[in-house]
Design an enzyme around this catalytic site. Structure first.
Site, PDB file in Angstrom:
ATOM      1  N   SER A  87       4.236   9.028   4.169  1.00  6.98           N
ATOM      2  CA  SER A  87       3.119   9.604   3.435  1.00  6.98           C
ATOM      3  C   SER A  87       2.434  10.781   4.118  1.00  6.98           C
ATOM      4  CB  SER A  87       2.080   8.517   3.126  1.00  6.98           C
ATOM      5  OG  SER A  87       1.534   7.980   4.300  1.00  6.98           O
TER       6      SER A  87
ATOM      7  N   LYS B 138      -7.044   4.128   3.623  1.00  5.66           N
ATOM      8  CA  LYS B 138      -7.064   5.561   3.930  1.00  5.66           C
ATOM      9  C   LYS B 138      -8.315   6.236   3.387  1.00  5.66           C
ATOM     10  CE  LYS B 138      -2.008   5.900   4.031  1.00  5.66           C
ATOM     11  NZ  LYS B 138      -0.807   6.408   3.335  1.00  5.66           N
TER      12      LYS B 138
END
Length: 287
Positions: free
Chosen positions: A168, A211
């Site tokens: 990612s 996140k």
């Protein structure tokens, strides 16, 4: 308080001090070390009480360095800087989310790609894919394609002692490269996560809640997420949803138009600018 011989009403720890203990003196999934650090502050107060001090003892954030020593953990924000070739990524770790910088620089060479920062195989492949997209579509991004053959490009993720892996970081690596080659900075209030394909699609990733919370905690104002992660939006705490701006990406082109500073805001720095960095936690980061 009972374990450290302090009576109710004798000591008060300010909320700001507790927050600083959590953020700068502990890095864990549980609360054992937090309990220990709070215990140290209470024992410090107990000593002063035993020496004859009367009245309630106030523990403020300004007192922590004298009691607990220098902070053990520093936020990545402490080294944020606006120079071309740096993008702020979001990572998942065993103790929650974190932010980190993806740094890119170039030097005269023959087109080699250099990767450092103890990156795992998947993350290395993301860097190679990001570079391929930028090369293949250089003209549409306002980049002179011939520059790649004359330069060696170095991508580095600071905190080199920490193993890092996962797909990612693709969007952040892509933006660091575009920023470098365009000599325009990425907005320093913006963080991003997302996997990329060679066709320029932004693919979904895991750990969205962790996140986004990390971005919010770090003072980030805008987060760029894969559009296919919209299903995870409701998992994000309401406070973070309210205070952050969310940008949902289908393709990497959208990241370029959204994240780059205007030309007038870019610093006139050489492409080979180096960035000083410090180590973060000792946990493994998964992007």
């Amino acid at each position: 308080m009972e374990a450290n011989g302090v009576q109710p009403g004798q000591v008060e720890i300010a909320e700001e001090a507790l927050r600083d203990i959590i953020q700068h003196y502990t890095r864990e999934a549980g609360v054992r070390n937090l309990e220990r650090e709070i215990g140290k502050t209470l024992r410090h107060a107990a000593v002063r009480i035993a020496e004859g001090q009367t009245g309630r003892i106030q523990i403020a954030r300004e007192n922590l360095a004298d009691i607990l020593g220098a902070p053990q953990f520093e936020s990545e924000l402490a080294m944020r800087t606006s120079v071309p070739g740096v993008a702020t990524g979001l990572a998942w770790t065993p103790v929650g989310g974190d932010i980190l910088f993806i740094e890119a620089t170039r030097a005269p060479g023959s087109g080699k790609l250099i990767l450092t920062g103890q990156l795992g195989e998947v993350m290395r492949e993301s860097a190679e894919a990001a570079l391929s997209i930028v090369k293949n579509r250089a003209g549409s991004f306002g980049i002179e394609a011939t520059e790649f053959g004359k330069s060696d490009i170095h991508i580095h993720v600071p905190a080199g002692a920490i193993p890092k892996d996962g797909p990612s970081a693709g969007v952040a690596m892509f933006m660091a490269l575009v920023s470098l080659m365009r000599e325009r900075t990425v907005r320093n209030d913006t963080a991003m996560t997302g996997q990329i394909s060679l066709r320029g699609l932004v693919l979904p990733v895991g750990g969205i809640k962790e996140k986004v919370v990390a971005a919010h905690r770090a003072g980030i104002k805008r987060v760029m997420l894969p559009a296919r992660n919209r299903k995870d939006f409701e998992d994000i705490p309401a406070e973070s949803r309210k205070e952050l701006e969310f940008i949902w990406l289908e393709r990497v082109d959208e990241a370029v138009s959204t994240a780059l500073e205007s030309k007038t805001a870019a610093h006139n720095l050489s492409a080979g600018t180096s960035i000083r960095h410090m180590a973060g936690s000792d946990t493994q980061a998964r992007l």
